[in-house]
Enzyme design. Structure first.
Site, PDB file in Angstrom:
ATOM      1  N   CYS A 171      48.725  -7.604  63.715  1.00  0.00           N
ATOM      2  CA  CYS A 171      48.597  -8.524  62.581  1.00  0.00           C
ATOM      3  C   CYS A 171      47.283  -9.305  62.595  1.00  0.00           C
ATOM      4  CB  CYS A 171      49.798  -9.446  62.490  1.00  0.00           C
ATOM      5  SG  CYS A 171      50.030 -10.585  63.862  1.00  0.00           S
ATOM      6  N   HIS A 215      50.341  -7.230  55.647  1.00  0.00           N
ATOM      7  CA  HIS A 215      50.380  -7.513  57.083  1.00  0.00           C
ATOM      8  C   HIS A 215      50.654  -6.246  57.869  1.00  0.00           C
ATOM      9  CE1 HIS A 215      54.964  -7.765  57.513  1.00  0.00           C
ATOM     10  NE2 HIS A 215      54.737  -7.423  56.275  1.00  0.00           N
ATOM     11  N   HIS A 251      52.961 -14.632  63.852  1.00  0.00           N
ATOM     12  CA  HIS A 251      52.642 -13.547  62.933  1.00  0.00           C
ATOM     13  C   HIS A 251      51.779 -14.083  61.802  1.00  0.00           C
ATOM     14  CE1 HIS A 251      53.074  -9.521  61.364  1.00  0.00           C
ATOM     15  NE2 HIS A 251      53.405 -10.003  60.180  1.00  0.00           N
TER      16      HIS A 251
END
Length: 183
Positions: A89, A153, A141
C-alpha cells in the site's frame, strides 16, 4: 508457468496483457483529457500556438488519479514499490506521488501518517487526497482517494491494486482520516 498463463504462441508483447490494457486505457483517457483542455484560439499566420504547461493543483490531482487508476490490476507484493515488481500500500502511494506529482514520501504508512499535512474528515476529501485506515489508534493501511467515495489501494497478499468504496463493510469502521498533500 508463463506458457501456461499465456498459452502457446504468446510472444513477448503478450507477456503482460493486463498491464498493456491498463496502460492503453490510461493513455487513451489522458489523451482525451488533454484534448478537452485545448483552446479554440488560432495562432497568427506563421506562428504555432503554444499550449501552457499545466501546473494547477487540479492538474496535479488529475495526474495522480490517472497514474493510480492506471495501476489497477498490478499484483500486490509486500515491500513492493514498482509497477513491474508489484506494490504494497505505501509503495503504491509513494510511487504514484513521486511519478505523477514529483513528491517524495516516506516509505511506510505510519511515517506518511505522521507527516505535517492537513488532516481531513471523510466529508472533506477530494480527489488526490490520501486515505488512512487502522484500528486501536494505529494506522496500518493507506490509499489514494479518487472521488465518489472510492479509493485506489494495494490491499493484501495474493491480491492486486484495486478500486474500493470507502463505505465497504471492511473499510468503513477502519477509516482513520485523510491527508492532503497537494495544494
Amino acid at each position: 508457468m508463463t506458457s501456461a498463463r499465456h498459452g502457446a504462441g504468446a510472444g513477448p508483447a503478450a507477456t503482460r496483457p493486463a498491464t498493456a490494457i491498463r496502460s492503453a486505457c490510461a493513455a487513451a483517457a489522458l489523451l482525451l483529457l488533454v484534448g478537452c483542455a485545448g483552446t479554440t484560439e488560432r495562432a497568427a499566420p506563421g506562428r504555432t500556438p503554444q499550449r501552457p504547461v499545466p501546473t494547477t493543483a487540479a492538474q496535479q490531482a488529475n495526474d495522480v488519479l490517472m497514474r493510480a487508476i492506471g495501476l489497477v490490476g498490478t499484483p500486490y507484493r509486500y515491500g513492493g514499490n514498482t509497477p513491474h515488481g508489484g506494490f504494497d500500500c505505501s509503495g503504491l502511494v509513494g510511487f504514484v506521488f513521486r511519478d505523477a506529482a514529483g513528491l517524495a514520501l516516506p516509505r511506510t504508512t505510519a511515517e506518511i501518517a505522521r507527516m505535517a499535512t492537513r488532516r481531513l474528515d471523510r466529508d472533506d476529501l477530494r480527489a488526490g487526497d490520501l486515505v488512512l485506515f487502522g484500528h486501536d489508534g494505529r494506522v496500518d493501511h493507506i490509499g489514494i482517494y479518487v472521488g465518489d467515495q472510492r479509493f485506489v489501494h494495494a490491499p493484501s497478499t495474493g491480491g492486486t491494486v484495486r478500486l474500493d468504496p470507502l463505505d465497504a463493510p471492511y473499510w468503513r469502521p477502519r477509516f482513520a482520516g485523510g491527508r492532503r498533500l497537494l495544494p
